[in-house]
Design an enzyme around this catalytic site. Sequence first.
Site, mmCIF file in Angstrom:
data_model
loop_
_atom_site.group_PDB
_atom_site.id
_atom_site.type_symbol
_atom_site.label_atom_id
_atom_site.label_comp_id
_atom_site.label_asym_id
_atom_site.label_seq_id
_atom_site.Cartn_x
_atom_site.Cartn_y
_atom_site.Cartn_z
ATOM 1 N N LYS A 35 -15.942 -8.390 4.138
ATOM 2 C CA LYS A 35 -15.529 -9.332 5.180
ATOM 3 C C LYS A 35 -16.158 -8.994 6.533
ATOM 4 O O LYS A 35 -15.649 -9.410 7.575
ATOM 5 C CB LYS A 35 -14.005 -9.357 5.268
ATOM 6 C CG LYS A 35 -13.343 -9.712 3.941
ATOM 7 C CD LYS A 35 -11.849 -9.959 4.067
ATOM 8 C CE LYS A 35 -11.253 -10.372 2.724
ATOM 9 N NZ LYS A 35 -9.831 -10.792 2.836
ATOM 10 N N LYS A 53 -8.964 -8.033 14.515
ATOM 11 C CA LYS A 53 -8.789 -7.612 13.126
ATOM 12 C C LYS A 53 -10.090 -6.969 12.673
ATOM 13 O O LYS A 53 -11.140 -7.615 12.651
ATOM 14 C CB LYS A 53 -8.435 -8.808 12.247
ATOM 15 C CG LYS A 53 -8.068 -8.423 10.811
ATOM 16 C CD LYS A 53 -7.628 -9.661 10.042
ATOM 17 C CE LYS A 53 -7.184 -9.318 8.634
ATOM 18 N NZ LYS A 53 -6.795 -10.522 7.870
ATOM 19 N N ARG A 93 -4.125 -5.869 -0.463
ATOM 20 C CA ARG A 93 -4.877 -6.754 -1.356
ATOM 21 C C ARG A 93 -4.343 -6.678 -2.779
ATOM 22 O O ARG A 93 -4.407 -7.649 -3.522
ATOM 23 C CB ARG A 93 -6.370 -6.431 -1.278
ATOM 24 C CG ARG A 93 -6.960 -6.834 0.077
ATOM 25 C CD ARG A 93 -8.385 -6.388 0.284
ATOM 26 N NE ARG A 93 -8.839 -6.795 1.624
ATOM 27 C CZ ARG A 93 -9.901 -6.319 2.234
ATOM 28 N NH1 ARG A 93 -10.663 -5.417 1.618
ATOM 29 N NH2 ARG A 93 -10.224 -6.739 3.445
ATOM 30 N N SER A 104 -0.947 -1.742 5.320
ATOM 31 C CA SER A 104 -0.538 -1.142 4.050
ATOM 32 C C SER A 104 -1.097 0.257 3.842
ATOM 33 O O SER A 104 -0.399 1.147 3.342
ATOM 34 C CB SER A 104 -0.965 -2.048 2.895
ATOM 35 O OG SER A 104 -2.371 -2.264 2.906
ATOM 36 N N LYS A 129 -5.002 -5.136 14.478
ATOM 37 C CA LYS A 129 -4.875 -4.794 13.057
ATOM 38 C C LYS A 129 -6.152 -4.132 12.577
ATOM 39 O O LYS A 129 -7.235 -4.703 12.777
ATOM 40 C CB LYS A 129 -4.595 -6.072 12.249
ATOM 41 C CG LYS A 129 -4.364 -5.825 10.755
ATOM 42 C CD LYS A 129 -4.090 -7.131 10.021
ATOM 43 C CE LYS A 129 -3.838 -6.858 8.538
ATOM 44 N NZ LYS A 129 -3.579 -8.094 7.766
ATOM 45 N N TYR A 145 5.979 -2.223 7.317
ATOM 46 C CA TYR A 145 6.720 -2.236 6.065
ATOM 47 C C TYR A 145 7.900 -1.265 6.106
ATOM 48 O O TYR A 145 8.747 -1.282 5.224
ATOM 49 C CB TYR A 145 5.774 -1.899 4.903
ATOM 50 C CG TYR A 145 4.609 -2.849 4.813
ATOM 51 C CD1 TYR A 145 4.769 -4.123 4.289
ATOM 52 C CD2 TYR A 145 3.345 -2.499 5.306
ATOM 53 C CE1 TYR A 145 3.700 -5.023 4.235
ATOM 54 C CE2 TYR A 145 2.284 -3.388 5.265
ATOM 55 C CZ TYR A 145 2.468 -4.642 4.729
ATOM 56 O OH TYR A 145 1.420 -5.529 4.693
#
Length: 337
Positions: free
Chosen positions: A229, A206, A216, A286, A260, A325
């Site tokens: 992060k 990730k 988010r 996303s 990811k 999605y």
Amino acid sequence: MQDRTHLVDDITGHRRMRRNRKADWTRRLVQENRLTVDDLIWPIFIVPGSGIVDPIPAMPGVNRMSIDKAVEAAREAAGLGIPALATFPNIEMELRDETGSNSLEANNLINLATAAIKKAVPNIGVITDVALDPFTSHGHDGILRGGEIVNDETVDQVARAAVMQADAGADIIAPSEMMDGRIGAIRMALDAAGHQSVGIMSYATKFASAFYGPYREAISTGGLLKGDKKTYYIDPANGTEAIRDAALDVEEGADMLMVKPGLPYLDICWRMKEAFGLPTFAYQVSGEYTQIKAAAMNGWIDGERAMLETLLSFKRAGCDGVLTYFAVEVAKILAKR
């Protein structure tokens, strides 16, 4: 008979690549990779309440759903042949704190959603994430102590949360918080609780990516996040480190591996599949989804073709499936073929 050899025949040694492309039937006959409904995992967002279908502005066509509506969505997905859902909660702000303690509530939103979906649609898989970002007041994936995301205490908590998610009926635990040692700790905790049949799909690589913004917004963590992060996600520049990270997860007992984001990291998908041979998945995140949707809505690209082309690229890169999605939209298209 007149010799009709052309200069091109001499140049190519009489090998013409276009022979296999000349007709629809030949193209179908030699097609190397195919996208099917069996390749699709549908991520959905859960909110408290009932009767709620709340559109997410940054993700056109994607909604936050209350549990009852998520059950309806699960029925639709199962009817289309989609194998599994991945669920993500957007809990009330007053339940979020520094340690993400609501993740340890047996009847929290994510676990109630799992139980409801599995009761109503037992033949669809449910994949749950134990990262703490939906539960923390600071938007990080782990416990924040003195300005640091603490590894070991976070691992202890996500292992406990994983058992609760399995108790609720989760089929696969997919830890995404990127703490060291989490896969082994979760495996031991699941087995000790009698959940030997519950799998682990590791977010093995990730990356600290720019493509997570709309997600988010979907779980209401964007405005909460303090700092970034980068101390626990992988640097986008580092491919070898990503494979080392995945190797540790394999050693610790991961059943499946995930990359990811997806499209910017096709090389990592290929390298992971070649290196480990485990079922390998990509998460078309996303930001990837929204780029295609926004460009299509503006008439700049053919949205359907771009959607299918990107998904097929994951198959070509060695992936066994994709979290996307687009899952329902794609499943409907494939059903007509």
